[in-house]
Scaffold this motif. Structure first.
Motif, PDB file in Angstrom:
ATOM      1  N   UNK A   1       0.833  -1.212   0.000  1.00 59.70           N
ATOM      2  CA  UNK A   1       0.000   0.000   0.000  1.00 59.70           C
ATOM      3  C   UNK A   1       0.862   1.253   0.000  1.00 59.70           C
ATOM      4  N   UNK A   2       1.979   1.207   0.745  1.00 56.99           N
ATOM      5  CA  UNK A   2       2.879   2.351   0.821  1.00 56.99           C
ATOM      6  C   UNK A   2       3.486   2.671  -0.537  1.00 56.99           C
ATOM      7  N   UNK A   3       3.601   1.667  -1.390  1.00 56.04           N
ATOM      8  CA  UNK A   3       4.092   1.908  -2.738  1.00 56.04           C
ATOM      9  C   UNK A   3       2.982   2.312  -3.694  1.00 56.04           C
ATOM     10  N   UNK A   4       1.833   1.636  -3.604  1.00 52.47           N
ATOM     11  CA  UNK A   4       0.753   1.859  -4.563  1.00 52.47           C
ATOM     12  C   UNK A   4       0.075   3.220  -4.444  1.00 52.47           C
ATOM     13  N   UNK A   5      -0.324   3.576  -3.252  1.00 52.40           N
ATOM     14  CA  UNK A   5      -1.145   4.782  -3.093  1.00 52.40           C
ATOM     15  C   UNK A   5      -0.381   6.068  -3.407  1.00 52.40           C
ATOM     16  N   UNK A   6       0.788   6.308  -2.809  1.00 50.11           N
ATOM     17  CA  UNK A   6       1.517   7.527  -3.185  1.00 50.11           C
ATOM     18  C   UNK A   6       1.909   7.540  -4.668  1.00 50.11           C
ATOM     19  N   UNK A   7       2.209   6.368  -5.228  1.00 48.26           N
ATOM     20  CA  UNK A   7       2.552   6.309  -6.657  1.00 48.26           C
ATOM     21  C   UNK A   7       1.354   6.696  -7.510  1.00 48.26           C
ATOM     22  N   UNK A   8       0.158   6.272  -7.110  1.00 49.01           N
ATOM     23  CA  UNK A   8      -1.050   6.646  -7.852  1.00 49.01           C
ATOM     24  C   UNK A   8      -1.231   8.160  -7.836  1.00 49.01           C
ATOM     25  N   UNK A   9      -0.999   8.797  -6.701  1.00 45.39           N
ATOM     26  CA  UNK A   9      -1.132  10.254  -6.626  1.00 45.39           C
ATOM     27  C   UNK A   9      -0.075  10.948  -7.489  1.00 45.39           C
ATOM     28  N   UNK A  10       1.130  10.416  -7.500  1.00 51.63           N
ATOM     29  CA  UNK A  10       2.165  11.011  -8.353  1.00 51.63           C
ATOM     30  C   UNK A  10       1.789  10.893  -9.820  1.00 51.63           C
ATOM     31  N   UNK A  11       1.249   9.753 -10.205  1.00 52.27           N
ATOM     32  CA  UNK A  11       0.811   9.552 -11.584  1.00 52.27           C
ATOM     33  C   UNK A  11      -0.295  10.522 -11.939  1.00 52.27           C
ATOM     34  N   UNK A  12      -1.234  10.728 -11.059  1.00 51.02           N
ATOM     35  CA  UNK A  12      -2.323  11.683 -11.280  1.00 51.02           C
ATOM     36  C   UNK A  12      -1.776  13.077 -11.451  1.00 51.02           C
TER      37      UNK A  12
END
Length: 197
Positions: A182-193
């Motif tokens: 989760x620590x990798x997925x969620x912040x990465x999703x925000x960066x992609x957005x």
């Protein structure tokens, strides 16, 4: 020729990932049903734990992820739908079970509360950085155990210490791995957005 760079997308405070989809009642219904279905599917990734009536499953990870991505209200509704459908006989709890008489049902109640809490934290930006995501996932996991372990003790007649040994200790390493994911997925999703803005 212009070399101007498009500005990064500005998001209003209190935005969760699901809010990036254009708002409508159909969107909210689809997100709630989809979150419940995702949790039901993740619950089927299940491994029995010797000496414990509680299996290791993807259910807890899905509950925390759904709550964080959808926000408190939709996260609660999604997990409530999952719980009510499972109590009514839909075989989508861990290991294809259903009903509310099983010793692990307390974990499902804990997941309902945890998905709501992590959803509220996500509205405050708890899913935007690695450290804040770790904190939200740790709190969500603690809530699940705070409800699930005492329920396990009551449902099985175990002492509290036995319930901790059977319903908490064997799951700590797996929870740490789920939190790391989760620590990798969620912040990465925000960066992609932010890059697509």
């Amino acid at each position: 020729m212009s070399t101007a760079v498009a500005p990064a997308r500005t998001l209003r405070a209190g935005t969760v990932l699901a809010d990036l989809i254009p708002a409508s009642r159909a969107r909210d219904i689809a997100l709630v049903v989809g979150g419940a279905a995702l949790t039901g599917l993740a619950a089927q990734i299940s491994v029995p734990v010797p000496g414990s009536p509680v299996p290791v499953s993807g259910q807890t990870f899905a509950a925390l992820l759904v709550g964080t991505a959808l926000g408190a209200r939709r996260g609660f509704l999604s997990f409530a739908l999952y719980a009510v459908a499972g109590m009514a006989g839909m075989p989508w709890f861990a290991q294809g079970t259903s009903g509310y008489g099983m010793p692990s049902f307390g974990y499902i109640l804990g997941m309902l509360l945890a998905s709501t809490v992590v959803g509220a934290l996500a509205r405050r930006g708890a899913d935007r950085s690695v450290l804040r995501t770790a904190g939200a996932m740790a709190l969500g996991s603690a809530i699940i155990y705070a409800v699930g372990v005492p329920y396990l003790a009551l449902a099985t007649g175990m002492s509290f210490g036995q319930a901790v040994a059977a319903g908490l200790t064997p799951f700590l390493v797996g929870d740490a791995l789920k939190a790391a994911l989760a620590m990798g997925l969620l912040p990465a999703a925000w960066k992609l957005v932010g890059r697509k803005g």
